[in-house]
Design a protein around this motif. Structure first.
Motif, PDB file in Angstrom:
ATOM      1  N   CYS A 262       0.823  -1.214   0.000  1.00  0.00           N
ATOM      2  CA  CYS A 262       0.000   0.000   0.000  1.00  0.00           C
ATOM      3  C   CYS A 262       0.856   1.263   0.000  1.00  0.00           C
ATOM      4  CB  CYS A 262      -0.953  -0.011   1.198  1.00  0.00           C
ATOM      5  SG  CYS A 262      -2.261  -1.251   1.070  1.00  0.00           S
ATOM      6  N   LEU A 263       1.983   1.228   0.687  1.00  0.00           N
ATOM      7  CA  LEU A 263       2.903   2.363   0.657  1.00  0.00           C
ATOM      8  C   LEU A 263       3.389   2.627  -0.760  1.00  0.00           C
ATOM      9  CD1 LEU A 263       5.043   1.822   3.887  1.00  0.00           C
ATOM     10  CD2 LEU A 263       3.739   3.886   3.325  1.00  0.00           C
ATOM     11  N   LEU A 264       3.739   1.557  -1.451  1.00  0.00           N
ATOM     12  CA  LEU A 264       4.193   1.703  -2.837  1.00  0.00           C
ATOM     13  C   LEU A 264       3.045   2.185  -3.730  1.00  0.00           C
ATOM     14  CD1 LEU A 264       6.418  -1.493  -3.216  1.00  0.00           C
ATOM     15  CD2 LEU A 264       7.167   0.875  -2.924  1.00  0.00           C
ATOM     16  N   GLY A 265       1.854   1.655  -3.467  1.00  0.00           N
ATOM     17  CA  GLY A 265       0.693   2.093  -4.231  1.00  0.00           C
ATOM     18  C   GLY A 265       0.419   3.569  -4.043  1.00  0.00           C
ATOM     19  N   GLN A 266       0.624   4.031  -2.808  1.00  0.00           N
ATOM     20  CA  GLN A 266       0.459   5.459  -2.516  1.00  0.00           C
ATOM     21  C   GLN A 266       1.504   6.275  -3.265  1.00  0.00           C
ATOM     22  OE1 GLN A 266       1.525   6.962   1.501  1.00  0.00           O
ATOM     23  NE2 GLN A 266      -0.623   7.600   1.655  1.00  0.00           N
ATOM     24  N   GLU A 267       2.739   5.792  -3.263  1.00  0.00           N
ATOM     25  CA  GLU A 267       3.821   6.490  -3.965  1.00  0.00           C
ATOM     26  C   GLU A 267       3.549   6.569  -5.454  1.00  0.00           C
ATOM     27  OE1 GLU A 267       8.624   5.869  -4.804  1.00  0.00           O
ATOM     28  OE2 GLU A 267       7.703   4.965  -3.025  1.00  0.00           O
ATOM     29  N   LEU A 268       2.920   5.520  -5.994  1.00  0.00           N
ATOM     30  CA  LEU A 268       2.614   5.477  -7.425  1.00  0.00           C
ATOM     31  C   LEU A 268       1.290   6.162  -7.751  1.00  0.00           C
ATOM     32  CD1 LEU A 268       3.743   1.798  -8.073  1.00  0.00           C
ATOM     33  CD2 LEU A 268       4.826   3.857  -9.003  1.00  0.00           C
ATOM     34  N   GLU A 269       0.664   6.724  -6.714  1.00  0.00           N
ATOM     35  CA  GLU A 269      -0.572   7.500  -6.869  1.00  0.00           C
ATOM     36  C   GLU A 269      -1.716   6.696  -7.484  1.00  0.00           C
ATOM     37  OE1 GLU A 269       0.508  11.051  -8.987  1.00  0.00           O
ATOM     38  OE2 GLU A 269       1.543  11.913  -7.253  1.00  0.00           O
ATOM     39  N   ILE A 270      -1.822   5.432  -7.074  1.00  0.00           N
ATOM     40  CA  ILE A 270      -2.970   4.624  -7.480  1.00  0.00           C
ATOM     41  C   ILE A 270      -4.200   5.153  -6.726  1.00  0.00           C
ATOM     42  CG2 ILE A 270      -3.973   2.302  -7.485  1.00  0.00           C
ATOM     43  CD1 ILE A 270      -1.131   1.197  -7.701  1.00  0.00           C
ATOM     44  N   PRO A 271      -5.289   5.469  -7.417  1.00  0.00           N
ATOM     45  CA  PRO A 271      -6.413   6.176  -6.786  1.00  0.00           C
ATOM     46  C   PRO A 271      -7.033   5.478  -5.591  1.00  0.00           C
ATOM     47  CG  PRO A 271      -6.623   6.206  -9.172  1.00  0.00           C
ATOM     48  CD  PRO A 271      -5.485   5.289  -8.858  1.00  0.00           C
ATOM     49  N   SER A 272      -7.186   4.165  -5.645  1.00  0.00           N
ATOM     50  CA  SER A 272      -7.871   3.446  -4.572  1.00  0.00           C
ATOM     51  C   SER A 272      -6.999   2.322  -4.044  1.00  0.00           C
ATOM     52  CB  SER A 272      -9.204   2.881  -5.082  1.00  0.00           C
ATOM     53  OG  SER A 272      -9.878   2.168  -4.057  1.00  0.00           O
ATOM     54  N   LEU A 273      -6.762   2.328  -2.742  1.00  0.00           N
ATOM     55  CA  LEU A 273      -5.953   1.298  -2.092  1.00  0.00           C
ATOM     56  C   LEU A 273      -6.834   0.540  -1.109  1.00  0.00           C
ATOM     57  CD1 LEU A 273      -2.783   3.443  -1.275  1.00  0.00           C
ATOM     58  CD2 LEU A 273      -3.125   1.955  -3.259  1.00  0.00           C
ATOM     59  N   VAL A 274      -6.831  -0.777  -1.224  1.00  0.00           N
ATOM     60  CA  VAL A 274      -7.659  -1.626  -0.367  1.00  0.00           C
ATOM     61  C   VAL A 274      -6.796  -2.769   0.143  1.00  0.00           C
ATOM     62  CG1 VAL A 274      -9.753  -3.053  -0.221  1.00  0.00           C
ATOM     63  CG2 VAL A 274      -9.692  -1.084  -1.774  1.00  0.00           C
TER      64      VAL A 274
ATOM     65  N   LEU B  25      -2.609   5.645   6.117  1.00  0.00           N
ATOM     66  CA  LEU B  25      -2.150   5.642   4.719  1.00  0.00           C
ATOM     67  C   LEU B  25      -3.303   5.909   3.750  1.00  0.00           C
ATOM     68  CD1 LEU B  25       0.175   2.490   4.790  1.00  0.00           C
ATOM     69  CD2 LEU B  25       0.870   4.884   4.831  1.00  0.00           C
ATOM     70  N   GLY B  26      -4.511   6.021   4.271  1.00  0.00           N
ATOM     71  CA  GLY B  26      -5.666   6.234   3.408  1.00  0.00           C
ATOM     72  C   GLY B  26      -6.148   4.970   2.729  1.00  0.00           C
ATOM     73  N   VAL B  27      -5.893   3.831   3.373  1.00  0.00           N
ATOM     74  CA  VAL B  27      -6.269   2.536   2.798  1.00  0.00           C
ATOM     75  C   VAL B  27      -7.639   2.111   3.313  1.00  0.00           C
ATOM     76  CG1 VAL B  27      -5.617   0.100   2.593  1.00  0.00           C
ATOM     77  CG2 VAL B  27      -3.836   1.872   2.677  1.00  0.00           C
ATOM     78  N   ASN B  28      -8.503   1.649   2.409  1.00  0.00           N
ATOM     79  CA  ASN B  28      -9.754   1.026   2.820  1.00  0.00           C
ATOM     80  C   ASN B  28      -9.433  -0.373   3.312  1.00  0.00           C
ATOM     81  OD1 ASN B  28     -11.447   3.181   2.093  1.00  0.00           O
ATOM     82  ND2 ASN B  28     -11.471   2.516  -0.031  1.00  0.00           N
ATOM     83  N   VAL B  29      -9.852  -0.686   4.530  1.00  0.00           N
ATOM     84  CA  VAL B  29      -9.431  -1.942   5.151  1.00  0.00           C
ATOM     85  C   VAL B  29     -10.593  -2.904   5.332  1.00  0.00           C
ATOM     86  CG1 VAL B  29      -7.462  -0.914   6.344  1.00  0.00           C
ATOM     87  CG2 VAL B  29      -9.692  -0.938   7.468  1.00  0.00           C
TER      88      VAL B  29
END
Length: 225
Positions: free
Chosen positions: A83-95, A110-114
């Motif tokens: 999820c950290l990498l996903g955030q760095e890559l600016e993927i709109p939705s992280l789950v 981290l703004g992740v939907n859990v």
């Protein structure tokens, strides 16, 4: 949607099946060779046998055009890193799946939907099915609130009353709503003048959960035990 799913284990495989059947563009990243091979044979999607905690892997999976990144591995540390990498890559939705509830706050920061530990959710569901057999389905909302389905007994206090009449008679606690009625396979959106009938399967929201006091209204007094 373009989805990157990390992990092709028990949870991931179910998700891959649902996502591909719904005609999404799916890329799966699985570190285990056997699982990766099985997923590539079973599902109509691209499967990368690689480590999703490496930035290059996510880039190879098409992170620049992904609508969502979903991490389903059985290790919270791996899911956090993904999820950290996903955030760095600016993927709109992280789950992500979260196995240890103590880690929930980290994911949320981290703004992740859990999604809480699925095994625990299943265990709670099975226990509820034994302890409260009148409840057909339920979902927790926050700490105490629940949405649940329950069948109305023909002798229930609410049977034969409209929702307005039930409210006037004090049957409904504050924070309790009937949100849907399934009657003979027809779904009814309830209004104040909607009458509740025996045999109706009603969907109820209750801020205090499906307590015996709430389920008594629908004629299921056995729930006190």
């Amino acid at each position: 949607m373009y989805l990157i799913i990390v992990g092709a284990g028990d949870i991931g495989s179910q998700l891959i099946g649902i996502a591909t059947q719904d005609n999404n563009d799916v890329v799966v990243i699985e570190k285990d060779a056997e699982r990766a091979e099985r997923a590539s044979v079973e599902f109509d999607c691209l499967v990368l046998h690689n480590d999703a905690t490496i930035l290059d892997t996510l880039e190879e999976a098409g992170a620049n055009r992904a609508d969502a990144l979903i991490s389903t591995t059985d290790q919270d540390a791996t899911n956090i890193m993904v999820c950290l990498l996903g955030q760095e890559l600016e993927i709109p939705s992280l789950v992500s799946v979260v196995h240890n509830t103590e880690h929930m706050s980290i994911f949320r920061q981290l703004g992740v939907n859990v999604i809480e530990n699925p095994q625990r959710l299943i265990a709670n569901y099975l226990y509820r099915a034994v302890k409260r057999p009148s409840i057909k389905d339920y979902m927790k909302v926050g700490k105490t609130a629940e949405v649940f389905e329950i069948t109305v007994d023909s002798y229930a206090p609410i049977a034969g009353l409209t929702l307005s009449e039930a409210a006037d008679d004090g049957l409904f606690d504050e924070g309790m709503l009937v949100v849907a009625i399934d009657r003979e396979n027809e779904v009814i959106t309830p209004r104040g003048n909607t009458k509740i009938e025996g045999g109706d399967v009603v969907t109820v929201f209750s801020e205090n959960g499906a307590t015996p006091k709430v389920t008594d209204i629908f004629g299921h007094y056995e729930d006190h035990g």
